[in-house]
Write a protein that holds these residues in place. Structure first.
Motif, PDB file in Angstrom:
ATOM      1  N   GLY A  56      -6.032   9.017   3.618  1.00  0.00           N
ATOM      2  CA  GLY A  56      -5.763   7.612   3.332  1.00  0.00           C
ATOM      3  C   GLY A  56      -6.815   6.676   3.870  1.00  0.00           C
ATOM      4  O   GLY A  56      -6.545   5.498   4.116  1.00  0.00           O
ATOM      5  N   HIS A  57      -8.025   7.182   4.076  1.00  0.00           N
ATOM      6  CA  HIS A  57      -9.153   6.329   4.446  1.00  0.00           C
ATOM      7  C   HIS A  57     -10.205   6.400   3.340  1.00  0.00           C
ATOM      8  O   HIS A  57     -10.200   7.313   2.515  1.00  0.00           O
ATOM      9  N   ASP A  90      -9.220   1.864   6.388  1.00  0.00           N
ATOM     10  CA  ASP A  90      -7.888   2.463   6.255  1.00  0.00           C
ATOM     11  C   ASP A  90      -7.193   1.896   5.019  1.00  0.00           C
ATOM     12  O   ASP A  90      -6.965   0.688   4.920  1.00  0.00           O
ATOM     13  N   LEU A  91      -6.866   2.772   4.082  1.00  0.00           N
ATOM     14  CA  LEU A  91      -6.213   2.337   2.847  1.00  0.00           C
ATOM     15  C   LEU A  91      -4.749   1.960   3.064  1.00  0.00           C
ATOM     16  O   LEU A  91      -4.086   1.493   2.138  1.00  0.00           O
ATOM     17  N   CYS A  92      -4.257   2.179   4.269  1.00  0.00           N
ATOM     18  CA  CYS A  92      -2.910   1.710   4.612  1.00  0.00           C
ATOM     19  C   CYS A  92      -2.980   0.356   5.320  1.00  0.00           C
ATOM     20  O   CYS A  92      -1.989  -0.119   5.873  1.00  0.00           O
ATOM     21  N   PRO A 106       0.820  -1.218   0.000  1.00  0.00           N
ATOM     22  CA  PRO A 106       0.000   0.000   0.000  1.00  0.00           C
ATOM     23  C   PRO A 106       0.848   1.260   0.000  1.00  0.00           C
ATOM     24  O   PRO A 106       1.915   1.295   0.628  1.00  0.00           O
ATOM     25  N   LEU A 107       0.388   2.262  -0.722  1.00  0.00           N
ATOM     26  CA  LEU A 107       1.046   3.564  -0.654  1.00  0.00           C
ATOM     27  C   LEU A 107       0.961   4.066   0.779  1.00  0.00           C
ATOM     28  O   LEU A 107      -0.021   3.816   1.477  1.00  0.00           O
ATOM     29  N   PRO A 108       2.007   4.763   1.241  1.00  0.00           N
ATOM     30  CA  PRO A 108       2.062   5.179   2.646  1.00  0.00           C
ATOM     31  C   PRO A 108       1.120   6.344   2.931  1.00  0.00           C
ATOM     32  O   PRO A 108       0.672   7.032   2.016  1.00  0.00           O
TER      33      PRO A 108
END
Length: 209
Positions: A73-74, A153-155, A5-7
């Motif tokens: 990033g959510h 959360d996309l992280c 995942p991108l940070p």
DNA sequence: CGTGAGATTTCCT
DNA sequence: GGAAATCTCACGT
């Protein structure tokens, strides 16, 4: 399984820079049974808390939009027109209320499962295949995204975004946004030029690069 | 191929 | 109570 995942820092950049950075990236979802979906992001729209009356966050925090005001990033998922879900990437610093609507994807992995999610069965109908992910509510249906994915959360390891290799050679265009009645003139819709999965032609198209 | 109406529920005024 | 960051199908060309 691959999981890069991108940070979080990626999502803190300027809203419009982030919009362009997202184009060509892979939008990935892995389910509990290990099955995986991925697709390139080919179209996004920017919505800003300030000076943008068409943004859900424009009038401040409400129960519906509170994820927009949280950490970048959510995933902000909203329900509309009585039947559709659409998803956004929360952008900027915490509390800002900016987000990017994901409007179209180009399927890469798990196309059969996307077809099942959207049409109830695998189909070879070319028309259905070309309508799989070329709109904000269509792609949510293909990815089985609804209320329960709001705030993810996309992280993390359920839904995330990765850098796409083919990104570099893509030209980017922008236009006015689709389906809104305020802020119509703002050229805040960004898409990959001449990509077949982009949802609509749009108005006021300009080349960004 | 382009246009237009209907679906259906949540949210905010 | 009205509008909503949409989609699909029917119908006319």
């Amino acid at each position: 399984m691959m999981h890069n995942p991108l940070p979080r820092s990626f999502y803190k950049q300027d809203l419009h820079k982030l919009a362009r950075s997202l184009l060509g990236c892979l939008f990935v979802r892995v389910f509990e049974d290990g099955s995986r979906l991925s697709a390139r992001i080919v179209e996004v729209e920017a919505y800003a808390q300030k000076d943008d009356p068409s943004s859900h966050s424009f009038n401040g925090k409400t129960p519906r939009n509170e994820v927009m005001f949280g950490a970048p990033g959510h995933l902000y998922v909203y329900f509309t027109y009585g039947m559709h879900f659409c998803c956004n990437v929360v952008a900027g610093k915490i509390g800002t209320g900016d987000a990017l609507l994901i409007r179209a994807l180009e399927p890469v992995e798990g196309i059969e499962n996307m077809l099942v999610h959207r049409y109830g069965a695998i189909t070879f109908d070319q028309k259905k295949i070309s309508n799989l992910t070329n709109g904000p509510a269509k792609l949510c249906q293909a990815y089985k995204i609804d209320r329960s994915e709001n705030g993810i959360d996309l992280c993390g390891n359920k839904i995330w975004i990765e850098t796409g290799d083919e990104l570099k050679q893509n030209k980017i265009s922008c236009s006015t946004r689709i389906g809104i009645n305020q802020g119509k003139e703002l050229p805040w819709r960004y898409f990959i030029k001449e990509n077949n999965w982009v949802s609509k032609p749009g108005k006021g198209i300009k080349y960004v690069d």
